[in-house]
Design a protein around this motif. Sequence first.
Motif, short mmCIF file in Angstrom:
data_model
loop_
_atom_site.label_atom_id
_atom_site.label_comp_id
_atom_site.label_asym_id
_atom_site.label_seq_id
_atom_site.Cartn_x
_atom_site.Cartn_y
_atom_site.Cartn_z
N PHE A 34 0.79 -1.23 0.00
CA PHE A 34 0.00 0.00 0.00
C PHE A 34 0.83 1.28 0.00
O PHE A 34 0.27 2.36 -0.19
CB PHE A 34 -0.93 0.03 1.23
CG PHE A 34 -0.19 0.04 2.55
CD1 PHE A 34 0.11 1.23 3.17
CD2 PHE A 34 0.21 -1.14 3.14
CE1 PHE A 34 0.81 1.26 4.37
CE2 PHE A 34 0.90 -1.14 4.35
CZ PHE A 34 1.20 0.06 4.96
N TYR A 35 2.16 1.18 0.20
CA TYR A 35 2.89 2.44 0.35
C TYR A 35 4.22 2.47 -0.38
O TYR A 35 4.49 3.38 -1.17
CB TYR A 35 3.12 2.72 1.85
CG TYR A 35 3.91 3.98 2.10
CD1 TYR A 35 3.35 5.23 1.83
CD2 TYR A 35 5.22 3.92 2.58
CE1 TYR A 35 4.09 6.39 2.04
CE2 TYR A 35 5.95 5.08 2.80
CZ TYR A 35 5.38 6.30 2.52
OH TYR A 35 6.10 7.45 2.72
N VAL B 276 -2.44 9.77 -2.73
CA VAL B 276 -2.29 10.13 -4.14
C VAL B 276 -2.17 8.85 -4.95
O VAL B 276 -1.33 8.00 -4.67
CB VAL B 276 -1.05 11.01 -4.38
CG1 VAL B 276 -0.88 11.30 -5.86
CG2 VAL B 276 -1.15 12.31 -3.58
N LEU B 277 -3.04 8.70 -5.94
CA LEU B 277 -3.01 7.52 -6.81
C LEU B 277 -2.04 7.77 -7.95
O LEU B 277 -2.21 8.70 -8.73
CB LEU B 277 -4.40 7.22 -7.36
CG LEU B 277 -4.52 5.99 -8.27
CD1 LEU B 277 -4.14 4.72 -7.51
CD2 LEU B 277 -5.94 5.87 -8.82
#
Length: 231
Positions: A46-47, A107-108
């Motif tokens: 996820f990061y 932010v995608l």
Amino acid sequence: MATPDPDPGVPNLPPTSWAVLAMLSYEEEVSGYDLKKWADWSLRYFYWTPSYSQIYAELKKLENHGFASSRLDHDNAMRGKRLYQITDAGREAVTAWWNKAPVDASVLKHHVLLRVMFGHLGSPDRIKQILRDHIADVEQLEQRAAIDAEAAKSEPGWAYSQLVLQWAQRHYTAERELAQQLIDDIDNAATVLAGAEHDDRADYPHPTPGRWREIEQRVREEEGMHDPADR
């Protein structure tokens, strides 16, 4: 919505530094190699997927701030292995960061969607192949996240980490379904694109020059109509 100013009691470090310090907050003496593997088992979903050089750069930065300390362990390796642990100052700082620092908006940054967005430069078949490759990658992450989430249940201290890994599994399930829906919609989009302007300047259809300004103005007018501050 404006981002609040950082709390004056929180040191000015980049998010990746806080991520490494937070991993050290589990109170275990670990090597940079350990942290890299740990991030690959958790944060990558996820990061962040760090390189070894990034890990060691962040550890050096944390040491310079007095938030981490290190020593050479000569007992378990021929050449010695440097082990890191959080300091009292680091524990205080990371706790302040968690409780006081503003949470940045997510932010995608989606490389596949970037290609789909500008699909007029290629072909529907190429877009579909990109999406099929993406689905294959996502399925691997989905399966791996499920395995890691299940494994995390064995350690009570990872209770919140286990929740995040479960979230990651559901995220990649949704990502796979969304990518498949894009594949299903490509042919319709290609049919619509065929009606776009086409001239001698390029080999592909493109939007009418200046159209974005008209759309921008229309959106602004519609936003103004629905803005509660204008009422």
